[in-house]
Design a protein around this motif. Sequence first.
Motif, PDB file in Angstrom:
ATOM      1  N   ALA A   1      -6.222   8.090  -5.917  1.00  0.00           N
ATOM      2  CA  ALA A   1      -7.012   6.997  -5.354  1.00  0.00           C
ATOM      3  C   ALA A   1      -8.176   7.490  -4.499  1.00  0.00           C
ATOM      4  O   ALA A   1      -9.190   6.812  -4.389  1.00  0.00           O
ATOM      5  N   GLY A   2      -8.018   8.634  -3.863  1.00  0.00           N
ATOM      6  CA  GLY A   2      -9.110   9.183  -3.056  1.00  0.00           C
ATOM      7  C   GLY A   2      -9.323   8.466  -1.735  1.00  0.00           C
ATOM      8  O   GLY A   2     -10.421   8.471  -1.189  1.00  0.00           O
ATOM      9  N   HIS A   3      -8.281   7.824  -1.206  1.00  0.00           N
ATOM     10  CA  HIS A   3      -8.403   7.204   0.121  1.00  0.00           C
ATOM     11  C   HIS A   3      -8.426   8.295   1.173  1.00  0.00           C
ATOM     12  O   HIS A   3      -7.890   9.377   0.965  1.00  0.00           O
ATOM     13  N   PRO A   4      -8.977   7.961   2.367  1.00  0.00           N
ATOM     14  CA  PRO A   4      -8.922   8.970   3.434  1.00  0.00           C
ATOM     15  C   PRO A   4      -7.466   9.328   3.728  1.00  0.00           C
ATOM     16  O   PRO A   4      -6.586   8.464   3.673  1.00  0.00           O
ATOM     17  N   GLU A   5      -7.226  10.599   4.036  1.00  0.00           N
ATOM     18  CA  GLU A   5      -5.892  11.090   4.378  1.00  0.00           C
ATOM     19  C   GLU A   5      -5.251  10.192   5.450  1.00  0.00           C
ATOM     20  O   GLU A   5      -5.882   9.878   6.457  1.00  0.00           O
ATOM     21  N   GLY A   6      -4.048   9.749   5.207  1.00  0.00           N
ATOM     22  CA  GLY A   6      -3.344   8.947   6.219  1.00  0.00           C
ATOM     23  C   GLY A   6      -3.582   7.445   6.093  1.00  0.00           C
ATOM     24  O   GLY A   6      -2.997   6.660   6.836  1.00  0.00           O
ATOM     25  N   LEU A   7      -4.427   7.045   5.159  1.00  0.00           N
ATOM     26  CA  LEU A   7      -4.603   5.606   4.915  1.00  0.00           C
ATOM     27  C   LEU A   7      -3.730   5.244   3.713  1.00  0.00           C
ATOM     28  O   LEU A   7      -3.967   5.695   2.598  1.00  0.00           O
ATOM     29  N   GLU A   8      -2.717   4.452   3.958  1.00  0.00           N
ATOM     30  CA  GLU A   8      -1.768   4.076   2.909  1.00  0.00           C
ATOM     31  C   GLU A   8      -2.195   2.725   2.344  1.00  0.00           C
ATOM     32  O   GLU A   8      -2.315   1.753   3.092  1.00  0.00           O
ATOM     33  N   VAL A   9      -2.428   2.696   1.049  1.00  0.00           N
ATOM     34  CA  VAL A   9      -2.930   1.461   0.428  1.00  0.00           C
ATOM     35  C   VAL A   9      -1.957   1.022  -0.661  1.00  0.00           C
ATOM     36  O   VAL A   9      -1.635   1.788  -1.567  1.00  0.00           O
ATOM     37  N   MET A  10      -1.476  -0.186  -0.548  1.00  0.00           N
ATOM     38  CA  MET A  10      -0.519  -0.712  -1.524  1.00  0.00           C
ATOM     39  C   MET A  10      -1.053  -2.011  -2.108  1.00  0.00           C
ATOM     40  O   MET A  10      -1.881  -2.670  -1.474  1.00  0.00           O
TER      41      MET A  10
ATOM     42  N   ILE B   1      -2.495  -4.243   0.703  1.00  0.00           N
ATOM     43  CA  ILE B   1      -1.853  -4.055   2.010  1.00  0.00           C
ATOM     44  C   ILE B   1      -2.235  -2.652   2.466  1.00  0.00           C
ATOM     45  O   ILE B   1      -1.936  -1.671   1.783  1.00  0.00           O
ATOM     46  N   ALA B   2      -2.938  -2.565   3.588  1.00  0.00           N
ATOM     47  CA  ALA B   2      -3.432  -1.264   4.047  1.00  0.00           C
ATOM     48  C   ALA B   2      -2.816  -0.926   5.397  1.00  0.00           C
ATOM     49  O   ALA B   2      -2.768  -1.766   6.301  1.00  0.00           O
TER      50      ALA B   2
ATOM     51  N   ALA C   1     -10.480   3.997   9.692  1.00  0.00           N
ATOM     52  CA  ALA C   1     -10.684   4.354   8.283  1.00  0.00           C
ATOM     53  C   ALA C   1     -11.298   3.145   7.595  1.00  0.00           C
ATOM     54  O   ALA C   1     -11.076   2.007   8.008  1.00  0.00           O
ATOM     55  N   THR C   2     -12.081   3.399   6.563  1.00  0.00           N
ATOM     56  CA  THR C   2     -12.673   2.271   5.842  1.00  0.00           C
ATOM     57  C   THR C   2     -12.148   2.236   4.413  1.00  0.00           C
ATOM     58  O   THR C   2     -11.750   3.245   3.847  1.00  0.00           O
ATOM     59  N   LEU C   3     -12.193   1.024   3.871  1.00  0.00           N
ATOM     60  CA  LEU C   3     -11.668   0.810   2.524  1.00  0.00           C
ATOM     61  C   LEU C   3     -12.560  -0.221   1.849  1.00  0.00           C
ATOM     62  O   LEU C   3     -12.843  -1.271   2.427  1.00  0.00           O
ATOM     63  N   LYS C   4     -12.955   0.097   0.619  1.00  0.00           N
ATOM     64  CA  LYS C   4     -13.782  -0.874  -0.127  1.00  0.00           C
ATOM     65  C   LYS C   4     -12.847  -1.919  -0.717  1.00  0.00           C
ATOM     66  O   LYS C   4     -12.113  -1.622  -1.666  1.00  0.00           O
ATOM     67  N   VAL C   5     -12.860  -3.108  -0.152  1.00  0.00           N
ATOM     68  CA  VAL C   5     -11.960  -4.128  -0.658  1.00  0.00           C
ATOM     69  C   VAL C   5     -12.509  -5.520  -0.326  1.00  0.00           C
ATOM     70  O   VAL C   5     -12.121  -6.162   0.641  1.00  0.00           O
ATOM     71  N   PRO C   6     -13.435  -5.997  -1.139  1.00  0.00           N
ATOM     72  CA  PRO C   6     -13.962  -7.335  -0.871  1.00  0.00           C
ATOM     73  C   PRO C   6     -12.870  -8.385  -1.029  1.00  0.00           C
ATOM     74  O   PRO C   6     -12.055  -8.291  -1.942  1.00  0.00           O
ATOM     75  N   GLY C   7     -12.831  -9.332  -0.152  1.00  0.00           N
ATOM     76  CA  GLY C   7     -11.799 -10.365  -0.224  1.00  0.00           C
ATOM     77  C   GLY C   7     -11.643 -11.049   1.113  1.00  0.00           C
ATOM     78  O   GLY C   7     -12.566 -11.067   1.928  1.00  0.00           O
ATOM     79  N   THR C   8     -10.462 -11.602   1.350  1.00  0.00           N
ATOM     80  CA  THR C   8     -10.204 -12.319   2.594  1.00  0.00           C
ATOM     81  C   THR C   8      -9.115 -11.600   3.377  1.00  0.00           C
ATOM     82  O   THR C   8      -8.044 -11.325   2.843  1.00  0.00           O
ATOM     83  N   ASP C   9      -9.418 -11.319   4.631  1.00  0.00           N
ATOM     84  CA  ASP C   9      -8.433 -10.697   5.517  1.00  0.00           C
ATOM     85  C   ASP C   9      -7.444 -11.787   5.940  1.00  0.00           C
ATOM     86  O   ASP C   9      -7.819 -12.738   6.629  1.00  0.00           O
TER      87      ASP C   9
END
Length: 709
Positions: free
Chosen positions: A604-613, A659-660, A668-676
């Motif tokens: 996935a190439g997320h920053p180290e320590g950012l868990e994305v499910m 779920i991040a 950390a940043t994540l490209k995820v357009p949508g609604t928080d």
Amino acid sequence: MSSEVWPLPGAIAYGGDYNPEQWPRHVWDEDVTLMREAGVNLVSVGIFSWAKLEIEEGVYDFTWLDELLDLLHGHGIAVDLATPSVSPPAWFFAAYPQARAIDADGVVMGFGSRGMASHASPEYRSAIVQMADQLAERYASHPGVVMWHVHNEYGVPVGEDFSEASVAAWRNWLQHRYQSLENLNAAWGTAFWGQYYRQWDHVVAPARTPTVVNPAMKLDWARFTDDQLRECYRLERDAIRAHATQPITTNFMAHQSWNTDLWKWAQEVDIVSDDHYLWSPDPDAHVALALSADLTRSVAGGRPWILMEHSTSAVNWQGQNIAKRPGEMQRNALTHLGRGADAIMFFQWRASRSGAEKFHSAMLPHAGPSSRVFREVTELGHRLGRLGELQGGRTRAEVAVLYDWESLWAQDLEWRPSDDLAFRERMRTYYERLWRDGIAVDFAHPSADLSGYRLVVAPASYLLTAAAAENLTRYVADGGTLLVSCFAAAVDENDAVHPGGFGVPLQTALGVSVQEYLPMRTGETCQVDFNGHTLTTDVWTEDLTLAGAEVLGHYRGGPADCAPAITRHRHGSGTGWYVSTRLDLAGLTPVFQAAYADAGLTPAGHPEGLEVMRRYVRDEPDTPAVAPTERPRAEHASTEHAPTADADREATGTTEYVIAVNHRPDAATLKVPGTDLFTGELIDGELTLPGGSTAVVRTQEPITHPQPR
Ligand code: GAL
């Protein structure tokens, strides 16, 4: 899990074990008020209440439980009603001293703790059935009771039992399994050390012996123990079912359990539930948590499950009980949720003043409602209250990790080539590699249908049956990528070496077998040259016999100096990898990169320590949820067969949730357009997660009709 089976449709359940029998009546009123304040909607009641419910044999007092259930129901808090079979009262053991469990040294378990009954005792079995029957008859139609919780954590603190009743049950079990002594003698290899049996009543249990016990006997004993415990569960479950229609569960302990084969247990419950506690010495315990959550979801067949217990802060039973720091409880909870849990529950609601667990954290700690912990509990409750639309959501994975409790039992037996190579350590390290690469995984039994997965990883398949090896060979032939770690397929279901030698059942798939295991001295290391990388390894090497595989890594130094270490083999339209040594996380990095390339997977190439499910909810509530076989291949894969995320969404009509969990101290940043969903704000492209924080994002509005391409 269809919403019909879920006890709180359209809601994430939140709460914990509730033991009000430890408190005066007026405290209950404060409890329900604070529960509501915290967003609690489900509590488990009665787990240790036998002594308060059956005050002497056959004499019941349900008045307090009647009042409690009415109180909870009146405040809109649903009940997961437990049977108290883990803790029979003092009168029971006084009346039936023979019902106490006995350990391998012949020590009889005394009263004054919990869980000391013999699972084979006829008196215990009859008493638990009566208790379950009484409870179910009385409360089956109570509107507040939404599910049933049988026993508590089968297998601990007592799993194995060497009482007379248990040994008698063991002989019956063996007669049923083997039909004849001849078969038993053959399976156990009793010609070795002169253990041949000519009479059934000469067969004993594998209690304390002068030196190592027959390993096949011990392995069967583990199977027997597991079966016995499950028999007890079924007795109670069926007694409840005779009266009640609510779902029935019992709380597992996924990767932390030893006595229970959860692939089998999951078939017996209506909803899988699990308990998980962080292991304090592990600075990355959140990785083990993720493993446990993925394993729980996998035994549940992908259906949502209940996190029945975890802790708000410290536990009390480890050497050093490390308190969770601010935000950590929420990160833990969100990881469980992201990996399929639809209920976030704790041990326990209110901290106990007395008894063995008074230093254990709780939702309402000794410091009361103005504490940091209670504030965080309340914040989490409110946040989960905003996530009801996720309930029932499935996860997807393109990688399966093989997990077999029988292999764990067998590898944990004595006299292996090295004590330093352990099932749980390999499982964790291989899983952690995938976790750090941001790759979603399911766990699977080696005999399962693996055709929906691009990559299958076998970190610890010491025991592998010929049938399971054929399954894996077929998987490779049909185009799968298989990555197998050392010491694999050494023995069959009787802990006997496979005919022809170590690893032979996988030879067709891997193009290699093993002449000799060459473990290293503790602390010794050597190198592996692999694809331009120099990897340092320890503990274990092997002397391989090539049978068609190409060699991609050679040993440098150590007992297998210059010999093949890592191999790759084309078989049919797939690829089999073999890693004959104990690589650490860093050493596994380039090996996994190469296997991902074969499988068409991209980390996935997320920053180290950012868990994305990710979880996916079907738009039409009545459509069955996505089954593993329907699972589309690689969402982020680069092969032409892989659908894109959008095409996938159109085809299945699902809404995706991200779920991040940011385990890093910094943002950390994540490209995820949508609604928080926590703030209700629209995310225009990029989400910023402050250090230690969590977020849940609905990535787009539901698509109810397939869109034209
Ligand atoms: C669990 C158990 C609970 C409580 C908890 C403490 O294993 O089910 O009753 O003892 O541990 O961490």
